[in-house]
Design an enzyme around this catalytic site. Structure first.
Site, PDB file in Angstrom:
ATOM      1  N   GLU A 355      20.927 -15.909 -33.832  1.00  0.00           N
ATOM      2  CA  GLU A 355      19.591 -16.069 -33.263  1.00  0.00           C
ATOM      3  C   GLU A 355      19.587 -15.657 -31.799  1.00  0.00           C
ATOM      4  O   GLU A 355      20.332 -16.219 -30.985  1.00  0.00           O
ATOM      5  CB  GLU A 355      19.115 -17.521 -33.375  1.00  0.00           C
ATOM      6  CG  GLU A 355      18.702 -17.933 -34.772  1.00  0.00           C
ATOM      7  CD  GLU A 355      18.028 -19.301 -34.819  1.00  0.00           C
ATOM      8  OE1 GLU A 355      17.464 -19.626 -35.873  1.00  0.00           O
ATOM      9  OE2 GLU A 355      18.062 -20.032 -33.800  1.00  0.00           O
ATOM     10  N   CYS A 356      18.764 -14.696 -31.447  1.00  0.00           N
ATOM     11  CA  CYS A 356      18.506 -14.283 -30.070  1.00  0.00           C
ATOM     12  C   CYS A 356      19.786 -13.832 -29.371  1.00  0.00           C
ATOM     13  O   CYS A 356      20.178 -12.671 -29.483  1.00  0.00           O
ATOM     14  CB  CYS A 356      17.790 -15.392 -29.304  1.00  0.00           C
ATOM     15  SG  CYS A 356      16.878 -14.796 -27.858  1.00  0.00           S
ATOM     16  N   ALA A 357      20.479 -14.712 -28.660  1.00  0.00           N
ATOM     17  CA  ALA A 357      21.739 -14.318 -28.040  1.00  0.00           C
ATOM     18  C   ALA A 357      22.709 -13.792 -29.078  1.00  0.00           C
ATOM     19  O   ALA A 357      23.463 -12.843 -28.821  1.00  0.00           O
ATOM     20  CB  ALA A 357      22.357 -15.501 -27.298  1.00  0.00           C
ATOM     21  N   SER A 449      18.304 -12.106 -35.610  1.00  0.00           N
ATOM     22  CA  SER A 449      16.894 -12.087 -35.227  1.00  0.00           C
ATOM     23  C   SER A 449      16.705 -12.708 -33.861  1.00  0.00           C
ATOM     24  O   SER A 449      17.529 -13.509 -33.398  1.00  0.00           O
ATOM     25  CB  SER A 449      16.084 -12.876 -36.263  1.00  0.00           C
ATOM     26  OG  SER A 449      14.781 -13.149 -35.816  1.00  0.00           O
TER      27      SER A 449
END
Length: 479
Positions: A355-357, A449
């Site tokens: 997620e993200c990072a 994502s």
């Protein structure tokens, strides 16, 4: 279960000093002998880190948007277990929440007011006193009468300029019948360093964060009536606490998810799959309930720091949460053995939840620094902030989601993907102008994502991921 009494720290607007007040209040109440449960309204990962330092226990989130309004009270009961008082820091202004054109009520979804109403807890309004005089009475009258379901228990004046200023403001509060529970002078040295996504996380800020929390505690202890706040605290709810095992069992009762819990039970009955979870300064965004659900689903969680650690031995799944990899890109790139191991294991079918990072870590490069290369794209620090809740739909099956499942998530980033080849997107949703958005990447058994989700709101996804890890572990064991 009888609920622990609470107070909710709110404000008329962002930037009023809620975090300083809430963190210092948690620390001061703890110093006075209370066992304090710290909470933050909304999806924010950063403030709970400071709350946790002050309380000596994990800071937790209460977000009706991400977990559903029906889970707020059970999660509160769970997070306040073994405590005698809770402090809930609000988000933005008291009545600010998710903007929904179809919502006409005074209490916006995800707002501090909604959470205060769900808990039946009194609100303490923190007012930035700069620029205020007698007209403060009118502002307070509006907040006190806007919604009859919200009870203002008192006011804390912040950034008061002088003794005379304090007297004028106290008189304004008295006009509307609200007690002043504290008055804080302007103390610029208490400002905690921040950057593009808000405060620097406590994990990254190290000793400076500990010192800042101690200074906040000293300030609140000297200028706030702790006994009055403790006496004011209450809740009007009762009922069972959130339980990860019960959540997983409930998630496996429908035909769509029945195999999920069975798979997790199979994992727990045998050797627990080892799930490697990235931590350290670059991966600081996570919810305490995530690890609790993973453990309840039968996994063993091995936390490691991608800045310098190897992939944990026997890892059958990898969790790469959010954080600030852009601030540590050079150090992440320097740990080439880990990057190679992640790429190799992803190619071999290792289930990965990024997620993200985590998404950024899996790209070819971040701001020119080589990353794992699992996602065929490069990433860079961008010109603007992407922020907001999303109503997303899973576009294909993955180790966590089934195609067509609807999920509420949250985006919060200043980076963007560039010069990437097309990949199967993970999510779809409609943007603010009605445009179709396709986001994330599905590659092998990798789900990557920008979208942050709350595991407590999606227990079946956690159980599926553990089952996928157990299957991966079983497939590589020689028979």
């Amino acid at each position: 279960m009888v609920s622990v009494p609470a107070v909710v720290i709110a404000a008329p607007a962002s930037g009023s000093g809620k975090t300083t007040l809430a963190t210092g209040l948690i620390g001061a109440l703890r110093r006075a002998g209370h066992r304090v449960a710290p909470f933050k309204v909304g999806p924010d990962y950063i403030d709970p880190g400071y709350h946790g330092l002050a309380a000596g226990r994990p800071g937790r989130n209460l977000d009706p948007v991400l977990v559903g309004a029906d889970r707020v009270v059970p999660l509160y009961q769970h997070g306040s277990r073994d405590c005698d008082l809770a402090v809930v820091e609000g988000v933005m202004g008291l009545f600010d929440g998710r903007i929904d054109e179809n919502h006409s009520g005074p209490v916006a979804e995800g707002s501090t007011a909604q959470v205060a109403s769900l808990l039946g807890a009194p609100v303490i309004l923190v007012v930035d006193a700069r620029g205020h005089s007698q007209s403060l009475a009118a502002l307070l009258h509006g907040f006190a009468t806007f919604d009859s379901g919200i009870r203002l228990g008192g006011v804390i004046l912040n950034r008061v300029g002088s003794e005379r200023h304090d007297q004028v403001l106290r008189a304004a509060c008295a006009r509307v019948g609200l007690p002043v529970l504290g008055s804080l002078p302007r103390m610029a040295e208490l400002e905690v360093p921040s950057r593009h996504l808000g405060l620097i996380p406590a994990v990254e800020h190290g000793v400076a964060a500990t010192n800042a929390v101690a200074a906040m505690t000293d300030l609140i202890a000297a200028h706030v009536d702790l006994a009055a706040i403790a006496a004011l605290s209450r809740t009007t709810v009762s009922g069972p606490a959130w339980d990860p095992i019960d959540e997983l069992r409930a998630a496996g009762t429908s035909s769509a998810t029945a195999p999920v819990w069975a798979g997790a039970e199979d994992a727990a009955a045998g050797v627990a799959p080892v799930l490697a979870m990235a931590g350290g300064p670059a991966f600081t965004f996570g919810y305490a309930e995530h690890r609790e659900l993973l453990l309840a689903a039968g996994a063993e969680v091995a936390v490691f720091d991608p800045l310098h650690d190897d992939l944990p031995t026997g890892a059958a799944g990898l969790v790469l949460p959010g954080g600030f990899p852009e601030e540590h890109a050079a150090a992440l790139a320097a740990n080439t053995p880990l990057l190679r191991a992640v790429a190799q294991q992803a190619g071999a079918g290792l289930p990965i939840h990024a997620e993200c990072a985590g998404l950024l870590y899996l790209t070819r490069a971040l701001d020119g620094h080589s990353m794992a290369g699992v996602v065929d794209a490069e990433a860079e620090f961008g010109p603007r902030l992407t922020l907001g809740y999303r109503d997303a739909v899973a576009l294909a099956d993955s180790p966590l989601w089934r195609a067509g499942e609807r999920v509420r998530g949250h985006e919060f980033h200043r980076t963007r993907l560039i010069s990437g080849a097309a990949a199967d997107p993970a999510w779809g949703w409609h943007g603010s102008q009605g445009e179709r958005v396709r986001e994330g990447a599905l590659i092998h058994r990798v789900h990557a994502s920008y979208l942050h989700t709350h595991p407590a709101g999606n227990p079946a996804a956690t159980a599926r991921f553990v089952a996928a890890a157990a299957a991966f572990a079983g497939a590589r064991v020689p028979h």
